[in-house]
Scaffold this active site. Sequence first.
Site, PDB file in Angstrom:
ATOM      1  N   ALA A 152       0.666  -1.312   0.057  1.00 43.77           N
ATOM      2  CA  ALA A 152       0.050  -0.093  -0.030  1.00 43.77           C
ATOM      3  C   ALA A 152       0.759   1.262  -0.004  1.00 43.77           C
ATOM      4  O   ALA A 152       1.893   1.152   0.277  1.00 43.77           O
ATOM      5  CB  ALA A 152      -0.996  -0.074   1.096  1.00 43.77           C
ATOM      6  N   LYS A 153       0.160   2.520   0.021  1.00 43.77           N
ATOM      7  CA  LYS A 153       1.120   3.471   0.071  1.00 43.77           C
ATOM      8  C   LYS A 153       0.000   4.609  -0.105  1.00 43.77           C
ATOM      9  O   LYS A 153      -1.120   4.531  -0.605  1.00 43.77           O
ATOM     10  CB  LYS A 153       1.766   3.936  -1.315  1.00 43.77           C
ATOM     11  N   GLY A 154       0.502   5.902   0.710  1.00 42.87           N
ATOM     12  CA  GLY A 154      -0.583   6.789   0.768  1.00 42.87           C
ATOM     13  C   GLY A 154       0.274   8.259   0.655  1.00 42.87           C
ATOM     14  O   GLY A 154       1.503   8.278   0.738  1.00 42.87           O
TER      15      GLY A 154
END
Length: 429
Positions: free
Chosen positions: A117-119
């Site tokens: 994931a990444k934000g």
Amino acid sequence: MVSSCEIPLVAPTPAHICPFDQACSYLEQAAKELNLDRGLLELLRHPRKVITVSIPVKRDNGEIEVLAGHRVQHCDILGPYKGGTRYHPAVTLQEVSALAMLMTWKCALVGLPYGGAKGGIAIDPKLYSVGELERITRRYTTELIKDIGPSEDIPAPDMGTSAREMAWMMDTYSMNVGHAVPGVVTGKPISIGGSRGREMATGRGTTIVVREALADMGKSLAGARIAIQGFGNVGAAAALLMHQAGAKIIAVSNASGGVYSDIGLDIPALKDYATQNHKSLVGYPDAVPISNAELLTLPCDVLVPAALENQITGKNAHQVEAKIVAEAANGPVTLEGNEILEAKGIVVLPDILANAGGVVVSYLEWVQGLSYVFWDEERVNKELELLMVQAYRQVMQQSQQRHIPLRLAAYTLGVGRVAQALHDRGLYP
């Protein structure tokens, strides 16, 4: 290949290089080498969930600004999502999607039970007060409250964020569920369940991989001539650890420019100088000023790009004179740049291996947080050493058995493990 038009841009990508298309290209190469089923490849291309939230924030002057926050969850077939949260003006949904995909392969490569994931939020944190950053972080966390958690998605620090932001995220999540949840984020302060060794973890992992690669070439870190682009958390940690191992760090650079010394820089003194001068390296004595671009072309044993993506491209890769390029940053070498480096016989230690130390210790922190049993730094570093050396050896073995470069070898291992898990679990419903 998935077209970049399927994921809208929030801001222009530097040098017009689409990070998501580049990530998909590496996936395609690995899938071809593994002879993956086309349908399985399509499944691996697409993130499972793409989240964009509105973040209204009241500035200190009373004005209201509305920001856009992103979180992309690529694949959770091996376990909960894991990935950083970055605050940087160049953050785009393309970039976040690409990095989420890379996290999936990285976690699989080093044997962690995570998906990628990444934000991110497209802001320059230097332009906001501490109070404003806290309000931004807490609102961003609140908007994602149903999509994160110790068994769902575990954020961590990234470019522009630190243990401070992770503390705010943990507290916001904990207040919403009614009890302390140390496992919801990693990279937080030790006082609230952070892990010893986390701050140096990415740089330590890079150092371990470089040491192993030099050993395979019959060389040692002691006496090796090393240039490091980027003197932030990762670059400075790698520089210090390599310096302590006897390497000659001949050049380092950051946004302020760089410094060069043929006899090697005094890294502890340089770190102190940067701290006292607001991170600037300008004016450091006993060294020659050098630009970021010049650093990349210095004759050396090891070049460590530890700053931004797209630093070594088709335009300057021909000028790289290092024997090893260790990608401590995410995506510092473009597709075209990578082809040129490999054609020149330069060993490229890919980012999903070379900078995996951070997520390894994040995993160790998560395990400690779930069990409420915390380890000393010696044990953390020992576990990191074991996992990084194991991953490097597996990549090298894959490269030799398949007669392919290390990057493709790393991707075939990471992608192959996820593909095998998908095959074994089956498609629901």
